[in-house]
Design a protein around this motif. Structure first.
Motif, mmCIF file in Angstrom:
data_model
loop_
_atom_site.group_PDB
_atom_site.id
_atom_site.type_symbol
_atom_site.label_atom_id
_atom_site.label_comp_id
_atom_site.label_asym_id
_atom_site.label_seq_id
_atom_site.Cartn_x
_atom_site.Cartn_y
_atom_site.Cartn_z
ATOM 1 N N ALA A 4 0.842 -1.205 0.000
ATOM 2 C CA ALA A 4 0.000 0.000 0.000
ATOM 3 C C ALA A 4 0.872 1.247 0.000
ATOM 4 N N TRP A 5 0.393 2.298 -0.682
ATOM 5 C CA TRP A 5 1.091 3.577 -0.683
ATOM 6 C C TRP A 5 0.946 4.212 0.691
ATOM 7 N N PRO A 6 1.927 4.995 1.107
ATOM 8 C CA PRO A 6 1.794 5.692 2.396
ATOM 9 C C PRO A 6 0.651 6.703 2.341
ATOM 10 N N PRO A 7 0.069 7.014 3.496
ATOM 11 C CA PRO A 7 -1.029 7.983 3.486
ATOM 12 C C PRO A 7 -0.549 9.354 3.012
ATOM 13 N N LEU A 8 -1.368 10.016 2.229
ATOM 14 C CA LEU A 8 -0.996 11.308 1.667
ATOM 15 C C LEU A 8 -1.490 12.441 2.562
ATOM 16 N N ARG A 9 -0.992 12.483 3.774
ATOM 17 C CA ARG A 9 -1.336 13.576 4.677
ATOM 18 C C ARG A 9 -0.323 14.693 4.491
ATOM 19 N N PRO A 10 -0.712 15.920 4.777
ATOM 20 C CA PRO A 10 0.244 17.026 4.605
ATOM 21 C C PRO A 10 1.387 16.908 5.608
ATOM 22 N N ARG A 11 2.593 16.998 5.128
ATOM 23 C CA ARG A 11 3.780 16.907 5.971
ATOM 24 C C ARG A 11 4.670 18.098 5.660
ATOM 25 N N LEU A 29 8.706 24.013 5.070
ATOM 26 C CA LEU A 29 8.792 23.651 3.660
ATOM 27 C C LEU A 29 7.833 22.491 3.448
ATOM 28 N N PRO A 30 6.784 22.677 2.657
ATOM 29 C CA PRO A 30 5.874 21.555 2.421
ATOM 30 C C PRO A 30 6.636 20.383 1.811
ATOM 31 N N LEU A 31 6.383 19.215 2.336
ATOM 32 C CA LEU A 31 7.093 18.036 1.872
ATOM 33 C C LEU A 31 6.776 17.731 0.415
ATOM 34 N N CYS A 32 5.595 18.125 -0.032
ATOM 35 C CA CYS A 32 5.253 17.878 -1.435
ATOM 36 C C CYS A 32 6.181 18.666 -2.360
ATOM 37 N N GLY A 62 8.915 4.732 -5.229
ATOM 38 C CA GLY A 62 8.581 4.494 -3.829
ATOM 39 C C GLY A 62 9.533 5.179 -2.869
ATOM 40 N N ALA A 63 10.772 5.366 -3.283
ATOM 41 C CA ALA A 63 11.755 6.006 -2.417
ATOM 42 C C ALA A 63 11.503 7.499 -2.273
ATOM 43 N N LEU A 64 10.776 8.097 -3.211
ATOM 44 C CA LEU A 64 10.491 9.527 -3.118
ATOM 45 C C LEU A 64 9.555 9.855 -1.955
ATOM 46 N N TRP A 65 8.724 8.913 -1.600
ATOM 47 C CA TRP A 65 7.737 9.150 -0.547
ATOM 48 C C TRP A 65 8.150 8.531 0.782
ATOM 49 N N THR A 66 9.441 8.374 0.991
ATOM 50 C CA THR A 66 9.933 7.767 2.218
ATOM 51 C C THR A 66 9.616 8.607 3.446
ATOM 52 N N PHE A 67 9.715 9.935 3.337
ATOM 53 C CA PHE A 67 9.462 10.799 4.484
ATOM 54 C C PHE A 67 8.013 10.712 4.959
ATOM 55 N N ARG A 68 7.095 10.322 4.087
ATOM 56 C CA ARG A 68 5.685 10.274 4.479
ATOM 57 C C ARG A 68 5.389 9.149 5.464
ATOM 58 N N VAL A 69 6.179 8.097 5.469
ATOM 59 C CA VAL A 69 5.899 6.984 6.383
ATOM 60 C C VAL A 69 6.561 7.184 7.742
#
Length: 90
Positions: A4-11, A29-32, A62-69
Motif C-alpha cells: 500500500a502507498w503511504p497515506p498522503l497527509r500534509p507533511r 517547507l511543504p514536503l510535497c 517508492g523512495a520519493l515518498w519515504t518521508f511520508r511513512v
C-alpha cells in the motif's frame, strides 16, 4: 500483491530558530515541494541518459515518498550561545 502507498497527509520539513528574540522563527517547507523537486530532478536525469544513448536510470518512485511513512521527528538539533536551531519533520 503490491504494498500500500503511504497515506498522503500534509507533511512539512521545518527549520526553527529560537534565540534571544521574543518569538521563534519558523520556516516550513511543504514536503510535497521537496518530493516534486526530487521527482523532477530524477526525471531530467533519466531523460538526459536516454537522449545520450545510455541505459535508462531506474526511477525508484517508492523512495520519493519515504518521508511520508516516518512519524514526526527531529532530524537535527543544535544549541549554542542561547540560540537553538532545530530541523525536523512534522
Amino acid at each position: 500483491m503490491r504494498p500500500a502507498w503511504p497515506p498522503l497527509r500534509p507533511r512539512f520539513l521545518y527549520l526553527r530558530v529560537r534565540g534571544p528574540f521574543p518569538l521563534p522563527l519558523v520556516f516550513p517547507l511543504p514536503l510535497c515541494a521537496l518530493e516534486w523537486g526530487l521527482l523532477l530532478a530524477l526525471w531530467v536525469w533519466k531523460t538526459r541518459a536516454l537522449f545520450r544513448g545510455g541505459t535508462p536510470i531506474p526511477l525508484p518512485l517508492g523512495a520519493l515518498w519515504t518521508f511520508r511513512v516516518l512519524p514526526p521527528l527531529t532530524l537535527l538539533e543544535v544549541e549554542a550561545e542561547e540560540v537553538e536551531i532545530k530541523v525536523g519533520l512534522w
